[in-house]
Design a protein around this motif. Structure first.
Motif, mmCIF file in Angstrom:
data_model
loop_
_atom_site.group_PDB
_atom_site.id
_atom_site.type_symbol
_atom_site.label_atom_id
_atom_site.label_comp_id
_atom_site.label_asym_id
_atom_site.label_seq_id
_atom_site.Cartn_x
_atom_site.Cartn_y
_atom_site.Cartn_z
ATOM 1 N N ARG A 221 0.852 -1.180 0.000
ATOM 2 C CA ARG A 221 0.000 0.000 0.000
ATOM 3 C C ARG A 221 0.891 1.234 0.000
ATOM 4 N NH1 ARG A 221 -5.409 -0.038 0.876
ATOM 5 N NH2 ARG A 221 -5.521 -2.165 1.652
ATOM 6 N N ALA A 222 0.516 2.248 -0.771
ATOM 7 C CA ALA A 222 1.427 3.379 -0.937
ATOM 8 C C ALA A 222 0.716 4.712 -0.930
ATOM 9 C CB ALA A 222 2.177 3.224 -2.250
ATOM 10 N N GLU A 223 1.489 5.748 -0.772
ATOM 11 C CA GLU A 223 0.979 7.115 -0.889
ATOM 12 C C GLU A 223 0.715 7.387 -2.368
ATOM 13 O OE1 GLU A 223 0.441 8.884 1.791
ATOM 14 O OE2 GLU A 223 1.254 7.279 3.031
ATOM 15 N N THR A 224 -0.205 8.278 -2.649
ATOM 16 C CA THR A 224 -0.554 8.491 -4.053
ATOM 17 C C THR A 224 0.263 9.580 -4.736
ATOM 18 O OG1 THR A 224 -2.311 9.970 -3.376
ATOM 19 C CG2 THR A 224 -2.903 7.689 -3.802
ATOM 20 N N GLY A 225 0.847 10.483 -3.977
ATOM 21 C CA GLY A 225 1.704 11.500 -4.583
ATOM 22 C C GLY A 225 0.950 12.408 -5.534
ATOM 23 N N PRO A 226 1.678 12.976 -6.497
ATOM 24 C CA PRO A 226 1.077 13.989 -7.376
ATOM 25 C C PRO A 226 0.071 13.425 -8.377
ATOM 26 C CG PRO A 226 3.327 13.522 -8.051
ATOM 27 C CD PRO A 226 3.094 12.760 -6.792
ATOM 28 N N MET A 231 -6.553 5.026 -3.984
ATOM 29 C CA MET A 231 -6.148 3.635 -3.849
ATOM 30 C C MET A 231 -4.857 3.455 -4.622
ATOM 31 S SD MET A 231 -8.089 0.020 -4.464
ATOM 32 C CE MET A 231 -9.134 0.617 -5.723
ATOM 33 N N SER A 232 -3.850 2.971 -3.957
ATOM 34 C CA SER A 232 -2.539 2.927 -4.588
ATOM 35 C C SER A 232 -1.678 1.812 -4.014
ATOM 36 C CB SER A 232 -1.850 4.270 -4.379
ATOM 37 O OG SER A 232 -0.508 4.221 -4.782
ATOM 38 N N TYR A 233 -1.042 1.067 -4.900
ATOM 39 C CA TYR A 233 -0.066 0.065 -4.471
ATOM 40 C C TYR A 233 1.219 0.273 -5.235
ATOM 41 C CZ TYR A 233 -3.238 -2.789 -1.725
ATOM 42 O OH TYR A 233 -4.083 -3.231 -0.751
ATOM 43 N N GLU A 234 2.333 0.072 -4.532
ATOM 44 C CA GLU A 234 3.597 0.062 -5.250
ATOM 45 C C GLU A 234 4.159 -1.352 -5.180
ATOM 46 O OE1 GLU A 234 5.621 3.146 -3.170
ATOM 47 O OE2 GLU A 234 6.482 1.791 -1.693
ATOM 48 N N PHE A 235 4.945 -1.685 -6.186
ATOM 49 C CA PHE A 235 5.545 -3.011 -6.260
ATOM 50 C C PHE A 235 7.038 -2.881 -6.054
ATOM 51 C CE2 PHE A 235 1.965 -5.611 -7.718
ATOM 52 C CZ PHE A 235 1.045 -4.609 -7.974
ATOM 53 N N GLN A 236 7.503 -3.535 -5.016
ATOM 54 C CA GLN A 236 8.920 -3.453 -4.693
ATOM 55 C C GLN A 236 9.553 -4.811 -4.955
ATOM 56 O OE1 GLN A 236 10.621 -0.924 -2.626
ATOM 57 N NE2 GLN A 236 8.905 0.355 -1.956
ATOM 58 N N ILE A 237 10.682 -4.802 -5.639
ATOM 59 C CA ILE A 237 11.391 -6.057 -5.776
ATOM 60 C C ILE A 237 12.514 -6.074 -4.744
ATOM 61 C CG2 ILE A 237 10.845 -6.302 -8.211
ATOM 62 C CD1 ILE A 237 14.109 -5.756 -8.300
ATOM 63 N N LEU A 238 12.835 -7.265 -4.323
ATOM 64 C CA LEU A 238 13.818 -7.396 -3.251
ATOM 65 C C LEU A 238 15.228 -7.480 -3.812
ATOM 66 C CD1 LEU A 238 11.874 -10.004 -1.105
ATOM 67 C CD2 LEU A 238 11.971 -7.520 -0.808
ATOM 68 N N ALA A 239 16.094 -6.675 -3.255
ATOM 69 C CA ALA A 239 17.510 -6.711 -3.620
ATOM 70 C C ALA A 239 18.294 -6.185 -2.426
ATOM 71 C CB ALA A 239 17.787 -5.853 -4.854
ATOM 72 N N GLN A 240 19.432 -6.786 -2.185
ATOM 73 C CA GLN A 240 20.225 -6.415 -1.005
ATOM 74 C C GLN A 240 20.512 -4.923 -0.997
ATOM 75 O OE1 GLN A 240 20.711 -8.684 -3.381
ATOM 76 N NE2 GLN A 240 22.495 -9.947 -2.889
ATOM 77 N N THR A 241 20.658 -4.340 -2.188
ATOM 78 C CA THR A 241 21.059 -2.941 -2.275
ATOM 79 C C THR A 241 19.878 -2.004 -2.508
ATOM 80 O OG1 THR A 241 21.553 -3.422 -4.572
ATOM 81 C CG2 THR A 241 23.400 -3.394 -3.065
ATOM 82 N N GLY A 242 18.671 -2.475 -2.206
ATOM 83 C CA GLY A 242 17.484 -1.657 -2.429
ATOM 84 C C GLY A 242 17.530 -0.327 -1.702
#
Length: 454
Positions: A221-226, A231-242
Motif C-alpha cells: 500500500r502506498a501514498e498516491t503523490g502527485p 487507492m494505490s499500491y507500489e511493487f517493490q522487488i527485493l535486492a540487497q542494495t534496495g
RNA sequence: CGGGGCGUAGCUCAGCUUGGUAGAGCGCUUGCUUCGGGAGCAAGAGGCCGGAGGUUCAAAUCCUCUCGCCCCGACCA
C-alpha cells in the motif's frame, strides 16, 4: 528509419512482431561492446557500475543515458515482457508523444501543481509545451474525443514511452534517471466497482510480469503523490542494495505469482510496508512470520476515480441515459529502471548474472584459441549451427587470451557459456558452464545443440 | 533545494600546499615471444590540465567568475 526520425512518434524499438523473433547472432569481433576493466568514478551502486563496465549504457548528462547495443538489447527484452503481459491483461497499446501542450495540463490544474520536476519548453511560436512526466491528461483527451457510451467500456490503453522528470538529484544510473522509459496504462470504467476490477487485473498482471523476469515483487500500500487518488499500491522487488527497507508477511515467499488463479483480495490483506509506513509496535504480523529486506520500487498503480475525467469532461452516457465522468486508474512500470533493478538482484563479484528471460544473449560462445585451426573450425561450426537453431548467441571470436574472454563473458552475464578449447576440440567436446551456478559439464557438439534447440 | 566533494590521456588516478616546458597504471597501435581465468618484452600514438577572465617574466598549480559531474540530506516510476 527516416520516417521515424522525422517525428517524435517512436524514437525506439522494433515493431512488436519482430521482437518475438530471435536476434541476429553476433561475433564479438564485429559487435560494439565497449567494456571497461576499471570502475568509472561516477558510479556508486553496483548495477550502475556493471552497466557501465559491461558497455550497456553511457551517460550523456546527469540522469540521461545513451543505451549501447547490449543495454538496448536488454531494455527491449524487458519491454517486451511488459508488453505481452499488458496485452494478456486486456490492455491495448497506443503511443502518445513525449511533448505535450501546456493547455492540457492547465485543464487538470497540474500545470501549476507539478512544479519544477516538469521540464517546460516553448516552441518557435512561444507556445508553452512540456516534456511529459506522465500522460493522464493526454490519454483523457484521447478518451473524451472518441468515447461517448458505457458500451465502449471497459477500456484500458497503455503505451511504453520515454518520459522526463527533472529530478533535483538524479542518481543510481538508470535506476533514477531524469529521462526514463516507462510503461503506463490507463483504465476507464463506468463505475467504481468496474474500476476496481480493472485495478485488480493490473495488480495481477504486475505480479506475473515481474515473476517472468525472475523477480519477487511485493505489493505494498502506498501514498498516491502527485498523481492523486485514493487507492494505490507500489511493487517493490527485493535486492540487497534496495533503496528502502521493507517489511512483509512471509506468506509472499510461498505464493506462486505465475499462477493463473491469484486471489487479489487475499493478496491485498497480506501485510507489506516500506519502512516509513512500518510501525513494529502496530504490525499485525507475528515476528516469526515477518520478513524484512530492501526494496526497489519498479511499479506503481493508482485508482483515482474521476479526478481527471471530471476536470477534463471525459464523460459517457450510462445505461440510464445519464452522463457521468469515467472512473480512471493509472498503472506504471519503470521499464528502464527495471534493467538496473534486475542487475541489483542478479550479480556477483565477477559481474552480471542475467535471468534467461531478459538476457541479451542466451549463450556466450568462447573460442579459446582464435589462432588454432581446429578450435576455430569447431567454434565456427557450432556458431553456425546455433544460429540455424535460432539460439541467441554471442560468439567471442576475438584474438584475446583465455582469461580476457572468460572475464568479459562473466562480466556481461550471459546465462550459458560454451567454451571451445584445444583439449576438447581434439576429443570432439565442448564445455558448457552455467553463469549462475558455475556448474561445468563436458559434452559433444550434438548434445549441446540438443540442449539449446527447442 | 540545503550541505560537501571532484573536473589533468579513452578509463583509474598522481602532480597543485611551496608557480618554472605535463606523469603513472590500464586501454590503444606495431613487432617478437606467449597462449584454459583480464600475458611478457620492446617501440609508439594520444592531453588548450572543463571554460573565461585576472595576478605574474612565467599558471595544471594562486585569485575571481562560470559550466559540468558526484556524494549526503529532503523528494520521487
Amino acid at each position: 528509419m527516416p520516417f521515424v526520425a522525422a517525428g517524435h512518434a517512436r524514437p525506439y524499438g522494433p515493431p512488436v512482431k519482430e521482437a518475438h523473433e530471435h536476434r541476429v547472432p553476433m561475433r564479438l569481433s564485429r559487435y560494439f561492446l565497449p567494456v571497461l576493466k576499471e570502475v568509472p568514478a561516477e558510479a556508486e551502486i553496483v548495477s550502475h557500475q556493471l552497466m557501465l563496465r559491461a558497455g550497456m549504457v553511457q551517460q550523456l548528462q546527469a540522469g540521461i543515458y545513451n543505451w549501447l547495443p547490449l543495454g538496448w538489447n536488454v531494455l527491449q527484452k524487458v519491454e517486451q515482457i511488459v508488453r505481452e503481459e499488458q496485452n494478456r491483461a486486456g490492455a491495448i497499446e497506443i503511443l502518445m508523444p513525449t511533448i505535450q501542450p501546456a493547455s492540457l495540463w492547465r485543464e487538470s490544474g497540474r500545470y501549476d501543481a507539478y512544479g519544477k520536476e516538469m521540464l517546460r519548453i516553448k516552441d518557435r511560436g512561444e507556445r508553452e509545451m512540456l516534456y511529459g512526466p506522465t500522460n493522464e491528461e493526454n490519454v483523457t483527451d484521447i478518451f473524451r474525443k472518441h468515447v461517448r457510451s458505457y458500451r465502449q467500456l471497459p477500456l484500458n490503453l497503455y503505451h511504453i514511452q520515454w518520459k522526463f522528470r527533472d529530478e533535483v538529484r538524479p542518481r543510481f544510473g538508470v535506476m533514477r534517471g531524469r529521462e526514463f522509459l516507462m510503461k503506463d496504462a490507463y483504465s476507464f470504467d463506468l463505475d467504481v466497482e468496474a474500476g476496481a476490477a480493472a485495478f485488480d487485473r493490473m495488480f495481477v498482471a504486475y505480479l506475473k510480469t515481474f515473476k517472468r523476469m525472475g523477480l519477487t515483487a511485493i505489493p505494498m500500500r502506498a501514498e498516491t503523490g502527485p498523481i492523486g487518488g485514493d487507492m494505490s499500491y507500489e511493487f517493490q522487488i527485493l535486492a540487497q542494495t534496495g533503496e528502502s527497507a521493507v517489511y512483509f508477511d512471509q506468506a509472499f515467499e510461498e505464493i506462486d505469482f505465475s499462477a493463473d488463479d491469484l486471489d487479489v483480495a487475499q493478496l491485498k490483506k497480506l501485510y507489506a510496508a516500506a519502512d516509513e509506513l512500518h510501525d513494529p509496535a502496530a504490525c499485525p504480523v507475528p515476528p516469526e512470520r515477518l520478513r524484512s529486506g530492501r526494496g526497489i520500487e519498479v511499479g506503481h498503480i493508482f485508482f483515482f476515480g474521476t479526478k481527471y475525467s471530471a476536470a477534463m469532461g471525459a464523460t459517457v452516457l450510462g445505461p440510464d441515459g445519464k452522463e457521468v465522468p469515467v472512473e480512471m486508474g493509472s498503472y506504471g512500470i519503470g521499464v528502464s529502471r527495471l534493467v538496473g533493478a534486475l542487475i541489483e538482484a542478479n550479480h556477483d563479484e565477477k559481474g552480471i548474472v542475467w535471468p534467461e528471460s531478459v538476457a541479451p544473449f542466451r549463450v556466450g560462445l568462447i573460442n579459446l584459441r582464435a589462432d588454432d585451426e581446429l578450435c576455430r573450425g569447431v567454434a565456427d561450426d557450432l556458431y553456425a549451427k546455433l544460429e540455424a537453431a535460432k539460439v541467441e548467441v554471442l560468439y567471442d571470436d576475438r584474438e584475446e587470451r583465455a582469461g580476457a574472454k572468460f572475464a568479459t563473458m562473466d562480466l556481461i552475464g550471459l546465462p550459458w557459456q560454451v567454451t571451445v578449447g584445444p583439449r576438447g576440440a581434439k576429443a570432439g567436446t565442448v564445455e558448457l558452464k552455467s553463469r549462475r551456478t558455475g556448474a561445468v559439464e563436458e559434452l559433444s557438439v550434438d548434445a549441446l545443440l540438443a540442449r539449446f534447440a527447442a
